[in-house]
Design an enzyme around this catalytic site. Structure first.
Site, mmCIF file in Angstrom:
data_model
loop_
_atom_site.group_PDB
_atom_site.id
_atom_site.type_symbol
_atom_site.label_atom_id
_atom_site.label_comp_id
_atom_site.label_asym_id
_atom_site.label_seq_id
_atom_site.Cartn_x
_atom_site.Cartn_y
_atom_site.Cartn_z
ATOM 1 N N SER A 1 0.446 -10.266 -0.597
ATOM 2 C CA SER A 1 0.261 -8.688 -0.706
ATOM 3 C C SER A 1 0.483 -8.031 0.868
ATOM 4 C CB SER A 1 -1.024 -8.175 -1.038
ATOM 5 O OG SER A 1 -2.103 -8.790 -0.351
ATOM 6 N N LYS B 1 0.764 -1.317 0.184
ATOM 7 C CA LYS B 1 0.130 0.069 0.019
ATOM 8 C C LYS B 1 0.722 1.254 0.111
ATOM 9 C CE LYS B 1 -4.487 -1.251 0.257
ATOM 10 N NZ LYS B 1 -5.740 -0.643 -0.735
#
Lengths: 323, 323
Positions: free
Chosen positions: B307, B51
């Site tokens: 992720s 992110k």
């Protein structure tokens, strides 16, 4: 004594076998050190530790006759998995003498990789004698855990990769911290590192009660640890440095460092929380030395080898909980 | 709609900020897939997830006036940490609206990175309204979680890195599996991947009850999930695809896949045992799809994006224990 050419030739031999692990950076780690830290995560290596490097290098140089008779090794687990994996790749039967209290993950993985596992009692049995008898019986070669040129050159490819990766990044390491049992990894790596970065200081890191290398480096002769020595680091329980490894270490290493079991546990928690790496106790020793400020790393560039990640989930959970 | 040039420009902008995570291989994973698997471990990224890429890309393009007024974001935690870290790097105040039951690690890290955290009830509160009101009050810009070109281009650098790393390795991916909440990561990555490897199939992976993207891809229009939907994957709880992300996904994605919470737990255990990576539930979704054979990976080359790794130690221990 091996030199840089041996390690370079070994690196070529290992292509397609051991992977080139990355060199990682992390903000929290830089902050803890007050400088730049580069982590070499050999826990991401095939078999979960660096040991495949030396094992494959050794097994790939057996004569066809030796290969056919198989090999015998003794190991607390990471060398065992390395030997079993190398044997599977090369079609060589492997028999491995392991302590009956070795981490279950290491015992299971060794068997899963096709190794024949023979267990013994870590505190009363003589693993070398068991392995020697077995080898004699079968006419098999014993794969040393650390004290052999092929093993040292194999583990030394870790140092060669670090040197090349530092060159790619354009940084010069001031300190390199490497965990130390018998000294295969730190001695081999020192040969490669000191060739490319003569000013870098390479330090062995041992558990407090297994400080034979630190003391031997100070006295200049082989020191031994007591039979009563204990540590959570199952992978770092050598009682005296190897002959070949100590010859290299005497010449190339800076001060030997030691860490307590609590410092190791703290480093395993730090690795979970910040690095997102699963690290076994012995694999966390060098990181523990950094985090416990056993060296002045402020404003410096420090490389830390995280040597393995084969830890049972119960012990792992207990250590995470205790922080 | 963004194209490859936007992602390439973004990759340059992120140099020295987000790290280039490696592309890892693992024997056990290859064996499970019956083919070649390459893992992109964004859990090793700064802030423990991808992110930071989109957040930094967005914040670095604020006008000086906007930067001075600060930004507001809403996030279950990984975007929060990304925004807080980017704000700290760029000297921009960040206020982040987070569910009060977000993983403690995510709440604490966001605060530690200097973010001002405002909590709300995930199931009764309207995080968008809270963020909007706060932004209006302060004249602050809202940093979207996914539905903005800068965010999509930032997350797309993951796909660009994968493409370049595959080229370096000389392999062509057949499938790329990417977890999906609002779709920023999978849509941006698809733009880069399909540019370099037009034949590669890019798949979104969602939790079973949050299958809005899978259904939307089938029907060709925005589908929504029920308010009653629940999942262990706190990071993947979007109720419908973004507008911009869906425009890209419709054009570039292959079939959307879904995984159960149990499959996610199994993938987290596999990552601990074999990959030595700490993976959070949402971060394990794509790996779970591979391990649960949601696709035929036999004889193929599959890339799996892991992720994120921001998971509380209690939940992690519980999941490891339950296997």
């Amino acid at each position: 004594m091996i030199d840089i050419r041996d390690i370079e030739a070994t690196a070529k031999r290992l292509e397609g076998t051991a992977v080139r692990t990355p060199l990682l950076r992390n903000h929290a780690l830089d902050a803890a050190a007050g400088g730049t830290v580069l982590v070499k995560p050999e826990c991401l290596q095939v078999t979960g530790s660096f040991k495949i490097r030396g094992a494959y290098n050794f097994l790939s140089q057996l004569t066809p006759e030796e290969a056919q008779r198989g090999v015998v090794a003794f190991s607390s687990g990471n060398h065992a998995q390395g030997v079993a994996a190398a044997g599977a790749m090369l079609g060589v039967h492997t028999a491995i003498v392991m302590p009956e209290d070795a981490p279950r993950a290491k015992l299971e993985n060794t068997r899963r990789l096709g190794g024949e596992v023979i267990t013994y009692d870590r505190y009363t049995g003589d693993r070398e004698a068991i392995a020697r008898d077995l080898a004699n019986e079968r006419g098999a070669v014993v794969v040393p855990s650390y004290d052999h040129d092929y093993i040292i050159a194999g583990q030394g490819t870790v140092g060669l990769e670090i040197a090349r990766q530092c060159q790619e990044l354009g940084v010069s390491p001031d300190h390199v911290l490497v965990c130390c049992g018998g000294g295969g990894l730190v001695s081999g790596s020192a040969v490669a590192l000191k060739h490319h970065f003569p000013d870098a200081k390479v330090h062995s890191v041992e558990p407090e009660e297994f400080d034979d290398t630190a003391r031997s480096l100070r006295s200049g002769k082989h020191e031994h640890v007591a039979d009563s020595a204990r540590s959570i680091c199952d992978a770092l329980q050598a009682h005296t440095p190897g002959k070949l490894t100590f010859d290299i270490m005497k010449r190339l290493l800076s001060e030997g460092l030691t860490v307590s079991d609590d410092e190791v546990r703290g480093a395993m928690r730090f690795a979970f929380q910040n690095l997102k790496l699963v690290v076994e106790p012995g694999g966390a020793a060098a990181l523990a030395a950094l985090l416990a400020h056993k060296l002045d790393t402020a404003g410096k560039t420090t490389v830390v080898v995280v040597s393995g990640g084969n830890v049972d989930k119960e012990l792992y959970a207990e250590i995470q909980r205790s922080g």
